[in-house]
Scaffold this active site. Structure first.
Site, mmCIF file in Angstrom:
data_model
loop_
_atom_site.group_PDB
_atom_site.id
_atom_site.type_symbol
_atom_site.label_atom_id
_atom_site.label_comp_id
_atom_site.label_asym_id
_atom_site.label_seq_id
_atom_site.Cartn_x
_atom_site.Cartn_y
_atom_site.Cartn_z
ATOM 1 N N GLU B 65 0.833 -1.208 0.000
ATOM 2 C CA GLU B 65 0.000 0.000 0.000
ATOM 3 C C GLU B 65 0.869 1.260 0.000
ATOM 4 O O GLU B 65 0.372 2.377 0.154
ATOM 5 C CB GLU B 65 -0.942 -0.007 1.205
ATOM 6 C CG GLU B 65 -2.155 -0.906 1.006
ATOM 7 C CD GLU B 65 -1.816 -2.376 0.890
ATOM 8 O OE1 GLU B 65 -1.102 -2.884 1.767
ATOM 9 O OE2 GLU B 65 -2.221 -3.015 -0.076
ATOM 10 N N ASN B 149 -0.476 -7.858 -3.540
ATOM 11 C CA ASN B 149 -1.130 -7.013 -4.540
ATOM 12 C C ASN B 149 -0.136 -6.090 -5.259
ATOM 13 O O ASN B 149 0.826 -5.630 -4.668
ATOM 14 C CB ASN B 149 -2.215 -6.155 -3.887
ATOM 15 C CG ASN B 149 -1.666 -5.204 -2.844
ATOM 16 O OD1 ASN B 149 -1.337 -5.623 -1.746
ATOM 17 N ND2 ASN B 149 -1.531 -3.930 -3.183
ATOM 18 N N ASP B 191 -7.440 -6.168 -4.808
ATOM 19 C CA ASP B 191 -6.538 -6.385 -3.665
ATOM 20 C C ASP B 191 -6.587 -7.816 -3.150
ATOM 21 O O ASP B 191 -6.598 -8.054 -1.948
ATOM 22 C CB ASP B 191 -6.832 -5.403 -2.516
ATOM 23 C CG ASP B 191 -5.834 -5.553 -1.369
ATOM 24 O OD1 ASP B 191 -4.645 -5.789 -1.659
ATOM 25 O OD2 ASP B 191 -6.240 -5.475 -0.204
#
Lengths: 174, 473
Positions: B65, B149, B191
């Protein structure tokens, strides 16, 4: 017993001195009524960004994008729906006082309000494109929240994406 | 947050949040050596448990992220010297692949396979974290793990398959070279990190003993592969609610062999930026997240703690700044339409790709499962129940309410001739973040808070080890 006449008197005074105060809401930037639109972006009579909510509750595109961007960038300090948190003020209240230039300057330049009573530090976000490319949308959304035109949570309906939006986003985000 | 430590050569290995790998003397706690594995200023963190094999300790990195480029690395347990490092994306030499020898679904991967699957140099901030679990087969000397991801969560911003995010890797433990790999979710749009555990079993298929790798992915498919060759044997949904893809193409002659057949309706790429794609199942936390499944060689079934949760997913444009969150989507999660339960405890036949039985649970099953020789399977619930069920039928045999929600793994051990079952309770994790962190906004906790808001009515915070002694047989 004497409450009724007093209320009536205040209303009469307000009417006689400043009729607009009674009929239109104002906030830190004045009258938020949308008067002009350019590619889906509404402005008030003074040229400040503002919201436009239709009778069916549908919001303009930038109010909607403002919600998304607020949730992504501002919520973690200022709380959900602009309602504040233990360490950042409720923007729904602050916007009643702050003008558009003041809000813009605070977002871009940050703010320090440190005293024995509080310890508030907001970072300068002027170089953060995720914020600055959408600063007007974030302002518009919070203005709508502050004025009670938009409720909590994701606006259920919104105007379609204006034709120029993606190009403008591309140019700003680099 | 930390997922555990490892032991070997008289040392305890800990990968700290600031990406320092430390070796502590197990007896004294003194630092024997420490080494920096990545740069926390870029958002890289150490959260996963290291693994020790022979003379090396293996660690990975978190930060999908934050646009961190994932890697797995081997360090010498003697002195902390790096032996090899294999990135999840980039040039072949940095991936530690041989374009002619490393295979995908039986074929060589070819030159620059990762570089060709990204636009420009986006692979440098491409994600593919390695924050999950690693497995080792001593006979084959191969390490198995999955990558997370791709960055950002906004798929529109990173055209291509984004190799090798969302990929199962089989690597030589000594050299790091990939023997085979398989990307489960090319060009992820939801995700669905591929980091869940790889369970290694030997089972008979069509009269032939096969060395298998079974993996319950976040994307809702249970995969069975031949762990020697990487051949894909089974890819089936282990929750019928899964809807982002109709199936995985199993036709070996098809140009899309091995790829998920994505439905436009649930494709956040297809629907585009600033568009709220609704009703996608599973949610980003996956049909199963990092809570491990268990296998019983007696029943030859896998026992899988699952989430039964769907989501709305709205991607939007983000700009990358090193060290700042680089997410690019907002989410909200809820049970599938028509379902009251948010979890199931599932018995799975990995040879056939079929659910054998499924016990519904009000909340996601966020504990690890334990299968025993006695034909009893254990798991914990987010409300705090430790449950014992029949391995063959799923029938509940016993339950006990612990003081808090269970996200720990149920364990069993023998001491002084007596058998014990133990579990840690203490609600938290992605599902429990609202309760654990006092969050109230439904979009907070990356969208998990809304769906699990009712958890508050059923359990409280806490941290307790509950130990059960089995009655003498």
């Amino acid at each position: 017993m004497h409450l009724v006449p007093r209320v009536a008197l205040i209303a009469a005074l307000a009417l006689s001195f400043s009729p607009t105060l009674v009929f239109a809401q104002t906030d830190g930037s004045g009258d938020p009524t949308a008067v002009k639109s350019e590619d889906g972006k509404w402005t008030d009579k003074d040229g400040n960004p503002t919201f436009k909510v239709e009778k069916d509750g549908s919001v303009d595109w930038y109010t909607y994008i403002g919600f998304t961007r607020y949730s992504a960038e501002c919520l973690r300090c200022h709380g959900p729906d602009g309602l504040g948190s233990t360490y950042a003020p409720a923007l729904v209240d602050a916007f009643k006082r702050l003008s558009y230039p003041e809000v813009y300057a605070t977002i871009a330049g940050g703010k320090k309000s440190v005293s024995s009573a509080q310890d508030l530090v907001m970072p300068a976000l002027g170089s953060d494109r995720n914020v600055m490319c959408f600063v007007d949308a974030i302002y518009t959304y919070l203005r709508a929240r502050s004025d009670g035109a938009v409720g909590r949570g994701r606006p259920a309906k919104h105007a379609p994406k204006p034709p120029g939006f993606e190009k403008a986003t591309d140019e700003c985000m680099g | 947050m930390n997922r555990g430590v490892a032991y070997g050569d008289g040392k305890i290995f800990l990968h700290q949040a600031d990406t320092t790998l430390v070796a502590l003397d197990a007896k004294t706690g003194k630092v024997v050596w420490s080494v920096k594995t990545d740069d926390p200023a870029k958002g890289a963190t150490g959260t996963s448990a290291p693994m020790v094999v022979k003379d090396k300790v293996y660690v990975g990195v978190s930060g999908g992220e934050f646009g961190v480029r994932g890697w797995l690395a081997a360090y010498s347990i003697k002195d902390g010297k790096q032996v090899w490092r294999a990135y999840s994306e980039g040039p072949d030499a940095e991936l530690l692949v041989d374009p002619r020898k490393t295979t995908v679904l039986g074929k060589p991967i070819g030159a620059d396979s990762s570089l060709k699957s990204w636009q420009g140099d986006q692979w440098k901030i491409g994600g593919g974290g390695t924050w999950g679990w690693y497995s080792y087969d001593p006979q084959l000397n191969l390490i198995y793990y999955g990558t997370g991801n791709p960055s950002t969560w906004n798929p529109k911003q990173r055209p291509g398959d984004n190799k090798y995010s969302m990929t199962i890797f089989a690597r030589d433990a000594d050299t790091g070279e990939a023997k085979w790999l398989y990307q489960m979710t090319p060009h992820d749009q939801w995700d669905y990190d591929g980091v869940n555990e790889m369970i290694l079993t030997d089972q008979e298929i069509d009269g032939k003993m096969r060395h298998l790798l079974v993996h319950f992915d976040r994307n809702g498919f249970g995969y069975t592969l031949d762990r020697v060759t990487g051949e894909l044997l089974v890819a089936e949904k282990y929750d019928p609610a899964v809807n982002w893809a109709t199936k995985v193409d199993m036709d070996k002659s098809s140009p899309t062999y091995g790829r998920p057949m994505v439905q436009d309706k649930y494709s956040t790429e297809h629907n585009g930026e600033d568009e709220n794609t609704t009703g996608v199942c599973p949610a980003a936390l996956g049909t199963k997240d990092e809570q491990p499944a268990a296998y019983s060689p007696d029943s030859q079934l896998f026992y899988v703690p699952t989430n039964h949760v769907c989501m709305d997913y709205e991607p939007f444009r983000v700009s990358y700044t090193a060290g700042q969150p680089y997410v690019g989507a907002t989410l909200s999660m809820y049970p599938p339409p028509g379902s009251q339960n948010m979890g199931n405890f599932v018995a799975w036949d990995a040879k056939k790709g079929k659910i054998v039985w499924s016990d519904p649970e009000q909340f996601s099953v966020w504990s690890g499962a334990l299968a025993t020789k006695g034909g009893v399977v254990f798991y914990g619930t987010l409300e705090g129940y430790l449950k014992a069920v029949d391995a063959k039928t799923g029938k509940e045999l016993y339950k006990f309410k612990t003081p808090s929600g269970i996200i720990g793994n149920v364990v069993t051990y023998e001491h002084a001739g007596k058998q014990y079952v133990a579990v840690l309770s203490g609600v938290g994790g992605w599902a429990g973040i609202g309760l654990a962190a006092g969050l109230t906004d439904p979009h907070a906790g990356l969208g998990a808070v809304g769906g699990y808001a009712a958890l508050n009515d059923y359990t409280a915070l806490g941290g307790t080890l509950t130990v059960f002694q089995l009655p003498p047989s």
